[in-house]
Write a protein that holds these residues in place. Structure first.
Motif, PDB file in Angstrom:
ATOM      1  N   PHE A   1      66.015  36.152  13.775  1.00  0.00           N
ATOM      2  CA  PHE A   1      64.994  37.131  14.146  1.00  0.00           C
ATOM      3  C   PHE A   1      63.636  36.459  14.293  1.00  0.00           C
ATOM      4  O   PHE A   1      62.925  36.701  15.270  1.00  0.00           O
TER       5      PHE A   1
ATOM      6  N   TYR B   1      61.598  36.338  17.665  1.00  0.00           N
ATOM      7  CA  TYR B   1      60.279  36.960  17.714  1.00  0.00           C
ATOM      8  C   TYR B   1      59.228  35.966  18.197  1.00  0.00           C
ATOM      9  O   TYR B   1      58.445  36.260  19.105  1.00  0.00           O
TER      10      TYR B   1
ATOM     11  N   SER C   1      59.912  35.010  21.992  1.00  0.00           N
ATOM     12  CA  SER C   1      59.599  36.077  22.949  1.00  0.00           C
ATOM     13  C   SER C   1      58.103  36.384  22.966  1.00  0.00           C
ATOM     14  O   SER C   1      57.504  36.538  24.033  1.00  0.00           O
ATOM     15  N   HIS C   2      57.485  36.441  21.799  1.00  0.00           N
ATOM     16  CA  HIS C   2      56.047  36.712  21.709  1.00  0.00           C
ATOM     17  C   HIS C   2      55.262  35.614  22.419  1.00  0.00           C
ATOM     18  O   HIS C   2      54.365  35.896  23.225  1.00  0.00           O
TER      19      HIS C   2
ATOM     20  N   TYR D   1      51.605  46.691  17.133  1.00  0.00           N
ATOM     21  CA  TYR D   1      52.584  46.096  16.226  1.00  0.00           C
ATOM     22  C   TYR D   1      51.886  45.389  15.058  1.00  0.00           C
ATOM     23  O   TYR D   1      52.329  45.494  13.908  1.00  0.00           O
TER      24      TYR D   1
ATOM     25  N   ARG E   1      52.353  46.093  11.157  1.00  0.00           N
ATOM     26  CA  ARG E   1      52.696  45.046  10.183  1.00  0.00           C
ATOM     27  C   ARG E   1      51.664  44.997   9.061  1.00  0.00           C
ATOM     28  O   ARG E   1      52.009  44.771   7.906  1.00  0.00           O
TER      29      ARG E   1
END
Length: 165
Positions: A83, A87, A90-91, A123, A127
Motif C-alpha cells: 500500500f 500510494y 501513484s501520488h 486527503y 489524514r
C-alpha cells in the motif's frame, strides 16, 4: 497592461515556477521512495529500526517514540508495504504528470491540477484528523499556496491569450 502590474505578474509567475519545480523534486522523491519501499525486505526495515532505537531504549526503556517505532517496524505487513509503495508511486506520478503540464503552460492542465491538488489537500486534512501530524499541516499550507498560484496563473494566461486572439 502597466509596467507595475506586469512586473508583479512576472514575480508571481516566477514564484509559481519555482514552487512547481520544488514540488516536482518531491514527486520524484516519492517515486524513488516507492521503489525503495517495494524492494527492501520487511526484516531489513525491522533490523534497521532496531539498530537505530537500541541505544535510546537502553538509556530510556520507556521512550514512547522509540518504542512506537519498534512496534511499527515489527508489525509491518506485506499488505502495508505494498500500500505504501502504491500510494507513494501513484501520488508522485500523478503530481509529476500535472506539474509537467503546468510548466508547459497547457491551459487544460490547470483545471485538472486544481482538482488533483484539491483532492490531495482533502486527503491530507483527513489524514491530519487521524494522526495530528504537524508536517501534514505544513504540507497542506504549502499546497494551498500552490493551489492559489495555479488558479491565479490559469486566469492570467486565459486573459493574456484572450487578448492575443
Amino acid at each position: 497592461m502597466n509596467t507595475a502590474v506586469s512586473r508583479r505578474e512576472q514575480r508571481i509567475h516566477r514564484f509559481f515556477e519555482i514552487t512547481l519545480l520544488l514540488k516536482a523534486l518531491f514527486a520524484v522523491g516519492e517515486i524513488i521512495a516507492a521503489i525503495g519501499v517495494y524492494v527492501v525486505p520487511l526484516h531489513v526495515v525491522a533490523d534497521f529500526v532496531g539498530a537505530v532505537t537500541r541505544a535510546e531504549l537502553a538509556a530510556h526503556p520507556h521512550d514512547p517514540v522509540a518504542a512506537h517505532l519498534v512496534d511499527w517496524a515489527r508489525d509491518l505487513s506485506i499488505g502495508t508495504q505494498h500500500f505504501v509503495a502504491f500510494y507513494l508511486l501513484s501520488h508522485g506520478a500523478i503530481k509529476l504528470w500535472v506539474i509537467i503540464g503546468l510548466l508547459r503552460e497547457r491551459l487544460w492542465y490547470y483545471p485538472v491540477a486544481l482538482v488533483v491538488f484539491t483532492l490531495f489537500i482533502i486527503y491530507q486534512i483527513h489524514r491530519y484528523t487521524l494522526t495530528h501530524s504537524v508536517s501534514l499541516v505544513l504540507i497542506t499550507i504549502i499546497d494551498l499556496v500552490i493551489l492559489w498560484l495555479t488558479w491565479h496563473e490559469y486566469w492570467y494566461l486565459r486573459r493574456l491569450r484572450g487578448r492575443a486572439a
